[in-house]
Design a protein around this motif. Structure first.
Motif, short mmCIF file in Angstrom:
data_model
loop_
_atom_site.label_atom_id
_atom_site.label_comp_id
_atom_site.label_asym_id
_atom_site.label_seq_id
_atom_site.Cartn_x
_atom_site.Cartn_y
_atom_site.Cartn_z
N LYS A 96 -24.54 72.17 -2.38
CA LYS A 96 -23.59 71.45 -1.52
C LYS A 96 -22.23 71.32 -2.20
CE LYS A 96 -22.29 68.74 1.89
NZ LYS A 96 -22.14 69.12 3.28
N THR A 130 -15.01 67.50 -4.78
CA THR A 130 -15.83 68.32 -5.68
C THR A 130 -15.53 67.97 -7.12
OG1 THR A 130 -15.60 70.10 -4.07
CG2 THR A 130 -16.50 70.67 -6.23
N MET A 136 -25.34 63.81 1.56
CA MET A 136 -24.35 64.89 1.52
C MET A 136 -23.24 64.63 2.51
SD MET A 136 -25.36 66.45 -0.91
CE MET A 136 -26.64 65.55 -1.72
N THR A 137 -23.58 64.08 3.67
CA THR A 137 -22.50 63.83 4.63
C THR A 137 -21.53 62.79 4.10
OG1 THR A 137 -24.04 62.36 5.74
CG2 THR A 137 -23.61 64.46 6.81
N HIS A 167 -14.10 74.31 0.73
CA HIS A 167 -13.66 73.75 2.01
C HIS A 167 -12.17 74.01 2.22
CE1 HIS A 167 -13.25 70.96 5.34
NE2 HIS A 167 -14.55 70.76 5.32
N HIS A 169 -30.96 70.65 -4.94
CA HIS A 169 -30.51 70.00 -3.70
C HIS A 169 -29.03 69.68 -3.65
CE1 HIS A 169 -34.88 69.19 -3.60
NE2 HIS A 169 -34.68 69.37 -2.32
N ILE A 170 -28.45 69.36 -4.78
CA ILE A 170 -27.06 68.89 -4.74
C ILE A 170 -26.08 70.01 -5.04
CG2 ILE A 170 -25.46 67.19 -5.65
CD1 ILE A 170 -27.74 65.86 -4.32
N GLU A 175 -20.43 74.48 -1.96
CA GLU A 175 -19.91 74.67 -0.61
C GLU A 175 -18.65 73.85 -0.40
OE1 GLU A 175 -23.06 73.90 2.25
OE2 GLU A 175 -21.47 73.42 3.72
N LEU A 176 -18.70 72.61 -0.90
CA LEU A 176 -17.57 71.70 -0.74
C LEU A 176 -16.33 72.23 -1.45
CD1 LEU A 176 -17.58 69.00 0.77
CD2 LEU A 176 -17.90 67.86 -1.40
N TYR A 204 -11.43 67.62 0.40
CA TYR A 204 -12.84 67.79 0.05
C TYR A 204 -13.00 68.58 -1.23
CZ TYR A 204 -13.43 65.81 4.65
OH TYR A 204 -13.36 64.98 5.72
N ALA A 242 -29.92 64.65 3.48
CA ALA A 242 -28.80 65.14 4.28
C ALA A 242 -27.72 64.08 4.39
CB ALA A 242 -29.30 65.55 5.65
#
Lengths: 416, 579
Positions: free
Chosen positions: B476, B492, B439-440, B483, B472-473, B479-480, B488, B436
């Motif tokens: 994200k 990407t 990702m942040t 944004h 896992h990546i 999603e980014l 953001y 996590a």
């Protein structure tokens, strides 16, 4: 060091080397009398520092306008022009919207004899290292070229008042109102801050550093003086940061008291004697000689400005009370020289036992050498602020506004 | 020949030009000039010409000193190398230190090529002239070439050399003594042990008592070199006392030198002296009044503990180390943190758990980020000893705290450790605890962090593989890319840039390309511009079919974009499609 013995020897020295001085030379440009009374322009030609090199061969003179003139000793002991150059230009500090003056605050020569003489000059913010090279000139004679070899800048937020070489021949310190930096002569990009007296809250500021000087032989000792009349000695061996000084010298007996007390205690110059055994400090009214082993009182207090005490009010009104007088040792560490008003200067022998007052003035056919007398009118604008003493001869240099004077000791009267 | 000489003549002409840049350029091309002139003309014309008109600009002299060091082939090889020496001799006398040092360096280089028959005449002659020069400049340079002379001189000549060296050591000016002292360590290897004992030990001792701090502090290194030539008993008598004196010198700089070279001192003086005499000295240095000395000593703790007996290390050094963990100076604590982890393998599991674990944890909670980072950086030395479980319960909170530190440079440093941690922790643990966090970072407010995070992703993918990446990546990243803040969405694209060369081409084509194409119509021109740039990068890894069907049409669309820069980058990308 047995102090009594030294004082006795100094007295002997005085007996066999009479302190009689005669005018030798004068140099400087007269103010153009036809120019307007533009005070800033007129002060450009005022001398702001004087220094002999370690051999006495050269005398460097720094001016308010940023010019440095170097004189060289001739066979007949007089000094003639060797070269001159513009050391600093005035700059504008954009951050503070203030002009950085080109005035040369101090000049010091590299302490060791070298085929190419080198000197440090500094204005308020920037220190420069110059070297003087002799080259074959166009017409076959020798010409002297002066080159700025290093520029040490950006390390002082406050105004620099002194620079001093270390006896190791490799490092030097530069001092401003609140901090002292240690530099290596070969490295202009870094300096170490070794003393910092800036308070956390600037509103609490009550003391600034006024001068500093390395010991002539011990690479680890230096002294600095403050506006509160303190002299602190720091030892570079003890720790990397010298804020915790090794010794603090203070003369707690004060004569004046009252409103002017603080103003006259500020020390304008502090130096070690050439033999490294004593320290001299110059404040507004006196010179004090210190034995480094005794911190709570000076060895001797040399008074020569008592006649100023009743006039302190006037001197305060015309700002003269803030004048910073220099002082100089002679080569044998037995004599001291300092300047005063009315173009007077004083030679102090044997730790102040004998004070010879003189007046710096060019003798003309009509005018004989003059000496200060007690009731003379105080001419505060005629002041000898800057002094220098030849390292091994009895030749002294004095700077009084735009004129420099060289005086030599008369030797015909010495006992054989 | 005329053609070749043309440009060379220009270079020669510029040797005397007023413009320093042109002179500098000529000097740097000296070998070109020499090659064109040929050996004979170089010998007879170029070298004398350079000698006569020695420049006065330091930069030019420095370049000349450097060039001459490589010049031997141009003057005709070994037999003619000596022709270069007079020039270098002049340069070794010059006022400016860097020029002299370079001249000394070049002299040392060339000296190897001087044939034995003429070595004494040319090289030692030069040395003698420098030593007897009037000024400290030439004498200091002499100090720098003495070791060369010693290495090759005959025994008779060596007697002279030793006299010369002694004279330099007794010079009044500190600069010369400093040069003599710092060059002693180069001389010693070439001198007989008996002569060292007879003549050089005295010099060594007097240097260690010199009034100038800058000379004394160089004595320590000389001690190490001398000790290497002596046997243990001689070291006891001769070298050890001097080192012990230096370790309690009044000047902190001398003590610092002892601390800084402590491991070498232990190695060369031997286990016995180390155990009996040096160990107490080390403990004292760890408690020195000057923080700089404590720092230097703290960074040698592991090295010293490797040499002494474990039991005495625990008894004497460990207590000091514990005190240092709460030293008032953050630099001392940071130095300790970067070294102390190395103790774990030496102490072994039980001792580490008993004595060191608390120490590590204490440093891990230090208020200064640098200290904490230094611990985390050396974890790989401890995990094999203690095992991950024990550490992880303490480690994780510390890492998370650093990853959220207010100062972005601290956060940046943590990111740089993440791949290392990933390798040690293994995939499951990583996913659970640190995934996590990574990702942040991608969404951090500071650009440098986001940039470092994308590079981080690449390294993690290299460690964990494509499948992990997809699970896992990838989500994200998708999603980014949606944004609302364009910064953001940019992230990407940058991520895809760095990942394009790491993940397999299938993944690029099936998973990454769609994301890029989705951004084709982004309302922000900067995004569309970067889409063009990213597509260009993807072209390199995708096969031509996909390029034709998916990428080219998209780029063609961008060629009609209303923004000029978008059109420009689209055209550049198209060009690389067609190559």
């Amino acid at each position: 060091v047995n102090v009594e013995e030294v004082i006795a020897k100094a007295n002997e020295y005085y007996e066999s080397n009479a302190s009689e001085w005669e005018f030798s030379q004068m140099f400087g440009e007269e103010d153009d009398p036809s120019s307007d009374s533009d005070t800033t322009g007129a002060e450009d030609n005022w001398i702001s520092s004087l220094a002999f090199d370690s051999t006495g061969r050269f005398l460097a003179v720094g001016y308010n306008c940023g010019q440095v003139v170097v004189l060289t000793q001739q066979e007949d002991q007089t000094y003639q022009l060797y070269t001159e150059f513009k050391s600093h230009d005035s700059e504008f500090d954009f951050l503070t919207s203030m002009e950085i003056e080109e005035k040369i605050n101090q000049i010091k020569w590299f302490p060791y004899d070298s085929c190419i003489p080198a000197l440090l000059t500094t204005n308020d913010k920037t220190i420069k290292l110059f070297k003087m090279l002799e080259k074959e000139g166009a017409e076959g004679g020798t010409e002297v070229v002066v080159k700025p070899k290093k520029v040490f800048e950006g390390a002082h937020a406050y105004n620099i008042n002194s620079v001093s070489f270390n006896s190791d021949g490799e490092t030097f310190i530069s001092t401003d109102d609140l901090r002292i930096n240690l530099w290596n002569l070969n490295i202009t990009t870094e300096a170490f801050g070794i003393v910092d007296i800036k308070p956390e809250n600037m509103d609490e500021l009550s003391e600034v550093i006024t001068s500093s000087s390395f010991h002539p032989k011990s690479c680890n000792l230096f002294v600095y003086s403050t506006s509160k009349g303190m002299i602190r000695m720091a030892d570079l061996r003890n720790s990397a940061l010298c804020d915790r000084y090794a010794k603090e010298f203070e003369d707690t007996e004060s004569d004046i008291g009252g409103f002017f007390q603080e103003l006259v205690t500020t020390i304008s110059d502090v130096k070690f004697s050439p033999d490294g055994n004593f320290i001299v400090s110059r404040d507004y009214l006196t010179m004090k000689i210190w034995d480094p082993r005794i911190e709570n009182k000076p060895l001797r207090v040399v008074k020569f400005h008592d006649h100023l005490v009743p006039k302190l009010c006037d001197l305060y009104e015309n700002d003269s009370i803030f004048d910073k007088f220099e002082c100089s040792w002679n080569g044998t560490s037995y004599r001291l020289l300092t300047g005063s008003y009315n173009n007077n200067f004083y030679i102090c022998d044997a730790f102040g036992s004998h004070v010879t007052p003189m007046c710096a003035v060019k003798p003309t056919a009509q005018q004989k050498p003059t000496f200060p007398h007690p009731n003379q009118h105080l001419e505060a604008s005629q002041k000898v602020l800057h002094t220098a003493w030849h390292p091994n001869q009895d030749i002294i240099a004095l700077g009084a506004k735009d004129f420099g004077y060289l005086y030599v000791r008369k030797t015909e009267n010495d006992p054989k | 020949m005329a053609d070749r000489m043309g440009p060379v003549n220009i270079l020669i002409g510029e040797l005397k030009n007023e413009d320093i840049q042109l002179r500098l350029n000529s000097i740097r091309n000296l070998s070109t000039i020499a090659k064109a002139l040929g050996t004979e003309r170089t010998q007879k014309e170029l070298i004398p010409f350079l000698k006569e008109s020695l420049d006065d600009e330091d930069e030019v002299l420095l370049a000349l000193a450097e060039e001459l060091g490589k010049f031997s082939e141009h003057v005709g090889g070994r037999d003619h190398v000596h022709l270069l020496l007079p020039l270098l001799e002049n340069l070794a006398r010059v006022e400016e230190t860097v020029v002299r040092d370079k001249a000394v360096e070049s002299l040392c280089l060339l000296s190897e090529q001087i044939p034995p028959e003429s070595f004494e005449e040319h090289f030692i002659g030069l040395l003698k002239r420098l030593v007897s020069g009037d000024w400290f400049t030439s004498k200091s340079s002499a100090g720098g070439i003495l070791h060369i002379a010693f290495a090759r001189a005959s025994p008779t000549a060596q007697v002279d050399l030793r006299t010369m060296y002694k004279a330099l050591c007794e010079e009044e000016t500190p600069m010369v003594r400093r040069s003599a002292c710092s060059n002693m360590k180069k001389l010693i290897p070439h001198i007989d042990k008996e002569i060292i004992k007879k003549e050089f030990i005295e010099i060594f001792k007097s240097f260690s008592k010199d009034e100038q701090d800058s000379v004394r502090l160089l004595a320590v290194e000389n001690g190490i070199v001398i000790a290497e030539k002596m046997n243990e008993e001689e070291n006891q008598q001769i070298v050890k006392p001097v080192i012990l004196a230096c370790a309690s010198d009044k000047s902190w700089r001398v003590r610092y030198m002892v601390a800084n070279t402590f491991c070498e001192l232990c190695d060369t003086l031997g286990k016995e002296i180390t155990q009996t005499d040096l160990l107490p000295v080390f403990v004292k240095l760890l408690k020195d009044s000057e923080a700089e000395v404590r720092s230097a000593a703290a960074s040698k703790v592991t090295g010293v503990c490797k040499i002494v007996q474990l039991e005495s290390a625990i008894r004497t050094i460990l207590p000091c180390v514990k005190t240092l963990a709460t030293d008032e100076s953050q630099h001392v604590r940071a130095a300790l943190a970067s070294d102390v982890m190395g103790l774990a393998p030496i102490f072994g599991k039980n001792h580490t758990t008993e004595h060191l674990l608390d120490l590590f944890l204490q440093l891990l909670k230090d208020e200064i980020p640098e200290v904490r980072l230094n611990i985390i950086g050396k974890l790989d030395q401890v995990t094999p000893v203690l095992g991950l479980d024990q550490l992880s319960q303490h480690l994780l909170p510390a890492i998370v705290e650093l990853a959220e530190d207010r100062q972005w440079r601290v956060r940046l440093a943590i990111i740089e450790y993440v791949p290392l941690l990933a390798q040690q922790l293994g995939v499951t643990y990583f996913n659970e605890k640190l995934g996590a966090l990574c990702m942040t970072f991608l969404g951090d407010c500071v650009f440098s962090i986001r940039e470092a995070a994308t590079k981080n992703l690449k390294k993690l993918t290299e460690v964990f593989g494509d499948a992990w990446f997809k699970t896992h990546i990838l989500p994200k990243i998708v999603e980014l890319s949606k944004h609302t803040n364009y910064l953001y969405r940019m992230t990407t694209l940058f991520s895809i840039n760095t990942l394009s060369s790491t993940v397999g081409p299938d993944t690029v084509a099936n998973d990454l390309l769609p994301i890029v194409l989705d951004l084709l119509n982004d309302r922000i021109a900067n995004i569309r511009l970067n889409v063009a740039k990213t597509l260009r990068m993807l072209v390199a890894v995708l096969d031509s079919g996909i390029v034709e069907t998916k990428i080219k049409p998209s780029l063609n669309k961008l060629l009609e974009d209303k923004d000029r820069d978008v059109r420009y980058f689209a055209s550049i990308a198209l060009q690389s499609c067609n190559q």
